[in-house]
Design a protein around this motif. Structure first.
Motif, PDB file in Angstrom:
ATOM      1  N   GLY A  89      48.360  32.105 -44.156  1.00 55.23           N
ATOM      2  CA  GLY A  89      47.204  31.209 -44.098  1.00 55.23           C
ATOM      3  C   GLY A  89      47.119  30.575 -42.733  1.00 55.23           C
ATOM      4  O   GLY A  89      48.040  30.709 -41.926  1.00 55.23           O
ATOM      5  N   LYS A  90      46.004  29.882 -42.477  1.00 58.42           N
ATOM      6  CA  LYS A  90      45.852  29.282 -41.148  1.00 58.42           C
ATOM      7  C   LYS A  90      45.105  27.970 -41.196  1.00 58.42           C
ATOM      8  O   LYS A  90      44.481  27.619 -42.193  1.00 58.42           O
ATOM      9  CB  LYS A  90      45.203  30.257 -40.177  1.00 58.42           C
ATOM     10  N   VAL A  91      45.201  27.264 -40.070  1.00 63.39           N
ATOM     11  CA  VAL A  91      44.523  25.988 -39.870  1.00 63.39           C
ATOM     12  C   VAL A  91      43.925  26.037 -38.470  1.00 63.39           C
ATOM     13  O   VAL A  91      44.586  26.501 -37.534  1.00 63.39           O
ATOM     14  CB  VAL A  91      45.542  24.821 -39.932  1.00 63.39           C
TER      15      VAL A  91
ATOM     16  N   GLU B  45      36.082  21.396 -25.936  1.00 63.01           N
ATOM     17  CA  GLU B  45      35.759  22.801 -26.255  1.00 63.01           C
ATOM     18  C   GLU B  45      37.015  23.599 -26.629  1.00 63.01           C
ATOM     19  O   GLU B  45      36.960  24.804 -26.831  1.00 63.01           O
ATOM     20  CB  GLU B  45      35.044  23.455 -25.073  1.00 63.01           C
ATOM     21  N   THR B  46      38.155  22.905 -26.725  1.00 69.10           N
ATOM     22  CA  THR B  46      39.428  23.565 -27.007  1.00 69.10           C
ATOM     23  C   THR B  46      39.735  23.501 -28.495  1.00 69.10           C
ATOM     24  O   THR B  46      39.392  22.532 -29.159  1.00 69.10           O
ATOM     25  CB  THR B  46      40.552  22.868 -26.204  1.00 69.10           C
ATOM     26  N   SER B  47      40.372  24.550 -29.003  1.00 71.46           N
ATOM     27  CA  SER B  47      40.867  24.511 -30.378  1.00 71.46           C
ATOM     28  C   SER B  47      42.210  25.219 -30.442  1.00 71.46           C
ATOM     29  O   SER B  47      42.523  26.068 -29.601  1.00 71.46           O
ATOM     30  CB  SER B  47      39.871  25.146 -31.353  1.00 71.46           C
ATOM     31  N   LEU B  48      43.005  24.822 -31.420  1.00 75.42           N
ATOM     32  CA  LEU B  48      44.288  25.477 -31.674  1.00 75.42           C
ATOM     33  C   LEU B  48      44.181  26.172 -33.026  1.00 75.42           C
ATOM     34  O   LEU B  48      43.877  25.537 -34.039  1.00 75.42           O
ATOM     35  CB  LEU B  48      45.418  24.448 -31.715  1.00 75.42           C
ATOM     36  N   VAL B  49      44.413  27.480 -33.027  1.00 76.25           N
ATOM     37  CA  VAL B  49      44.412  28.244 -34.270  1.00 76.25           C
ATOM     38  C   VAL B  49      45.872  28.477 -34.646  1.00 76.25           C
ATOM     39  O   VAL B  49      46.606  29.171 -33.940  1.00 76.25           O
ATOM     40  CB  VAL B  49      43.661  29.579 -34.113  1.00 76.25           C
ATOM     41  N   VAL B  50      46.297  27.838 -35.735  1.00 74.96           N
ATOM     42  CA  VAL B  50      47.688  27.864 -36.171  1.00 74.96           C
ATOM     43  C   VAL B  50      47.768  28.767 -37.404  1.00 74.96           C
ATOM     44  O   VAL B  50      47.201  28.442 -38.447  1.00 74.96           O
ATOM     45  CB  VAL B  50      48.159  26.435 -36.526  1.00 74.96           C
ATOM     46  N   THR B  51      48.454  29.917 -37.260  1.00 74.49           N
ATOM     47  CA  THR B  51      48.537  30.878 -38.361  1.00 74.49           C
ATOM     48  C   THR B  51      49.984  31.029 -38.813  1.00 74.49           C
ATOM     49  O   THR B  51      50.859  31.322 -37.996  1.00 74.49           O
ATOM     50  CB  THR B  51      48.002  32.263 -37.920  1.00 74.49           C
TER      51      THR B  51
ATOM     52  N   PRO C 154      45.840   8.471 -27.199  1.00 74.50           N
ATOM     53  CA  PRO C 154      46.601   9.308 -26.264  1.00 74.50           C
ATOM     54  C   PRO C 154      48.018   8.761 -26.069  1.00 74.50           C
ATOM     55  O   PRO C 154      48.240   7.565 -26.230  1.00 74.50           O
ATOM     56  CB  PRO C 154      45.790   9.260 -24.975  1.00 74.50           C
ATOM     57  N   ARG C 155      48.924   9.654 -25.782  1.00 74.26           N
ATOM     58  CA  ARG C 155      50.348   9.341 -25.560  1.00 74.26           C
ATOM     59  C   ARG C 155      51.067   8.933 -26.845  1.00 74.26           C
ATOM     60  O   ARG C 155      52.198   8.480 -26.797  1.00 74.26           O
ATOM     61  CB  ARG C 155      50.540   8.279 -24.459  1.00 74.26           C
ATOM     62  N   SER C 156      50.416   9.057 -28.008  1.00 78.44           N
ATOM     63  CA  SER C 156      51.075   8.759 -29.293  1.00 78.44           C
ATOM     64  C   SER C 156      51.077  10.010 -30.149  1.00 78.44           C
ATOM     65  O   SER C 156      50.013  10.581 -30.400  1.00 78.44           O
ATOM     66  CB  SER C 156      50.304   7.677 -30.055  1.00 78.44           C
ATOM     67  N   PRO C 157      52.262  10.437 -30.617  1.00 85.09           N
ATOM     68  CA  PRO C 157      52.292  11.608 -31.492  1.00 85.09           C
ATOM     69  C   PRO C 157      51.673  11.282 -32.857  1.00 85.09           C
ATOM     70  O   PRO C 157      51.974  10.250 -33.438  1.00 85.09           O
ATOM     71  CB  PRO C 157      53.776  11.943 -31.627  1.00 85.09           C
ATOM     72  N   ILE C 158      50.790  12.156 -33.332  1.00 78.83           N
ATOM     73  CA  ILE C 158      50.096  11.960 -34.606  1.00 78.83           C
ATOM     74  C   ILE C 158      50.466  13.129 -35.522  1.00 78.83           C
ATOM     75  O   ILE C 158      50.165  14.280 -35.205  1.00 78.83           O
ATOM     76  CB  ILE C 158      48.557  11.949 -34.415  1.00 78.83           C
ATOM     77  N   SER C 159      51.112  12.813 -36.660  1.00 79.40           N
ATOM     78  CA  SER C 159      51.537  13.858 -37.602  1.00 79.40           C
ATOM     79  C   SER C 159      50.631  13.872 -38.828  1.00 79.40           C
ATOM     80  O   SER C 159      50.188  12.821 -39.292  1.00 79.40           O
ATOM     81  CB  SER C 159      52.968  13.598 -38.079  1.00 79.40           C
ATOM     82  N   GLN C 160      50.386  15.084 -39.333  1.00 81.37           N
ATOM     83  CA  GLN C 160      49.550  15.206 -40.525  1.00 81.37           C
ATOM     84  C   GLN C 160      49.838  16.524 -41.227  1.00 81.37           C
ATOM     85  O   GLN C 160      50.066  17.546 -40.589  1.00 81.37           O
ATOM     86  CB  GLN C 160      48.075  15.146 -40.102  1.00 81.37           C
ATOM     87  N   TRP C 161      49.827  16.483 -42.564  1.00 80.70           N
ATOM     88  CA  TRP C 161      49.937  17.704 -43.372  1.00 80.70           C
ATOM     89  C   TRP C 161      48.562  18.368 -43.433  1.00 80.70           C
ATOM     90  O   TRP C 161      47.546  17.692 -43.547  1.00 80.70           O
ATOM     91  CB  TRP C 161      50.376  17.366 -44.797  1.00 80.70           C
ATOM     92  N   HIS C 162      48.559  19.696 -43.363  1.00 79.58           N
ATOM     93  CA  HIS C 162      47.318  20.476 -43.488  1.00 79.58           C
ATOM     94  C   HIS C 162      47.521  21.559 -44.534  1.00 79.58           C
ATOM     95  O   HIS C 162      48.562  22.220 -44.556  1.00 79.58           O
ATOM     96  CB  HIS C 162      46.935  21.130 -42.156  1.00 79.58           C
ATOM     97  N   ARG C 163      46.519  21.736 -45.371  1.00 78.44           N
ATOM     98  CA  ARG C 163      46.538  22.814 -46.361  1.00 78.44           C
ATOM     99  C   ARG C 163      46.142  24.116 -45.650  1.00 78.44           C
ATOM    100  O   ARG C 163      45.142  24.131 -44.915  1.00 78.44           O
ATOM    101  CB  ARG C 163      45.528  22.483 -47.447  1.00 78.44           C
ATOM    102  N   LEU C 164      46.902  25.169 -45.856  1.00 83.97           N
ATOM    103  CA  LEU C 164      46.584  26.455 -45.238  1.00 83.97           C
ATOM    104  C   LEU C 164      45.366  27.068 -45.931  1.00 83.97           C
ATOM    105  O   LEU C 164      45.196  26.922 -47.141  1.00 83.97           O
ATOM    106  CB  LEU C 164      47.773  27.414 -45.337  1.00 83.97           C
ATOM    107  N   LYS C 165      44.553  27.760 -45.138  1.00 84.41           N
ATOM    108  CA  LYS C 165      43.338  28.388 -45.672  1.00 84.41           C
ATOM    109  C   LYS C 165      43.316  29.861 -45.282  1.00 84.41           C
ATOM    110  O   LYS C 165      43.990  30.272 -44.354  1.00 84.41           O
ATOM    111  CB  LYS C 165      42.101  27.717 -45.072  1.00 84.41           C
ATOM    112  N   THR C 166      42.490  30.622 -45.994  1.00 81.31           N
ATOM    113  CA  THR C 166      42.234  32.014 -45.576  1.00 81.31           C
ATOM    114  C   THR C 166      40.936  31.998 -44.793  1.00 81.31           C
ATOM    115  O   THR C 166      40.050  31.190 -45.058  1.00 81.31           O
ATOM    116  CB  THR C 166      42.076  32.950 -46.795  1.00 81.31           C
ATOM    117  N   PHE C 167      40.822  32.903 -43.801  1.00 83.29           N
ATOM    118  CA  PHE C 167      39.589  32.972 -43.018  1.00 83.29           C
ATOM    119  C   PHE C 167      39.123  34.390 -42.949  1.00 83.29           C
ATOM    120  O   PHE C 167      39.894  35.300 -42.870  1.00 83.29           O
ATOM    121  CB  PHE C 167      39.825  32.434 -41.598  1.00 83.29           C
TER     122      PHE C 167
END
Length: 138
Positions: free
Chosen positions: A102-104, A82-88, A125-138
């Motif tokens: 923009g945000k993700v 039920e958790t989310s991270l809003v990255v702006t 779990p216990r492994s860092p996972i990196s990924q590029w994200h396109r910024l969006k408007t909300f």
């Protein structure tokens, strides 16, 4: 609007959710100089409630900032779904209000790439996972 490189890591034993804001590229210019003064704000949401906020340093006059800043939140395994991270990504202004570039939203029920990143973090779990994200408007 640009893109942001994010690394997610979850450690179930300690209930630590770690997010590393690595860098952005090709951000949209918000200042008349043709640049922005970007920083990133992260809100941890539980359901619809904002629980905790963190933010990076401001990087002056750049559209390709390198942050390399890591933040940790305590989220129990029972609550992770039920958790989310809003990255702006924000543009800092000394005069007037800071503007959102923009945000993700990273969670188990966001857009396809965001949901995949979240799912990869939980399935490894216990492994860092990196990924590029396109910024969006909300």
């Amino acid at each position: 609007l640009g893109e942001i490189l994010i690394t997610l890591l979850y450690i179930p034993r300690t209930s630590e959710l770690t997010i590393t804001l690595v860098k952005c590229r090709n951000l949209k210019a918000k200042d008349i100089t043709g640049y922005s003064d970007p920083y990133v704000k992260i809100w941890l949401h539980r359901g619809d409630k904002r629980v905790e906020k963190k933010k990076t340093q401001v990087h002056k006059k750049t559209l390709d900032p390198i942050f390399n800043e890591t933040f940790q939140f305590v989220v129990s395994w029972e609550r992770i779904r039920e958790t989310s991270l809003v990255v702006t990504v924000m543009d800092f202004d000394t005069v007037g209000r800071n503007e959102a570039i923009g945000k993700v939203i990273l969670s188990s029920r966001s857009g396809p790439t965001e949901t995949k990143h979240w799912g990869d973090m939980l399935s490894k779990p216990r492994s860092p996972i990196s990924q590029w994200h396109r910024l969006k408007t909300f």
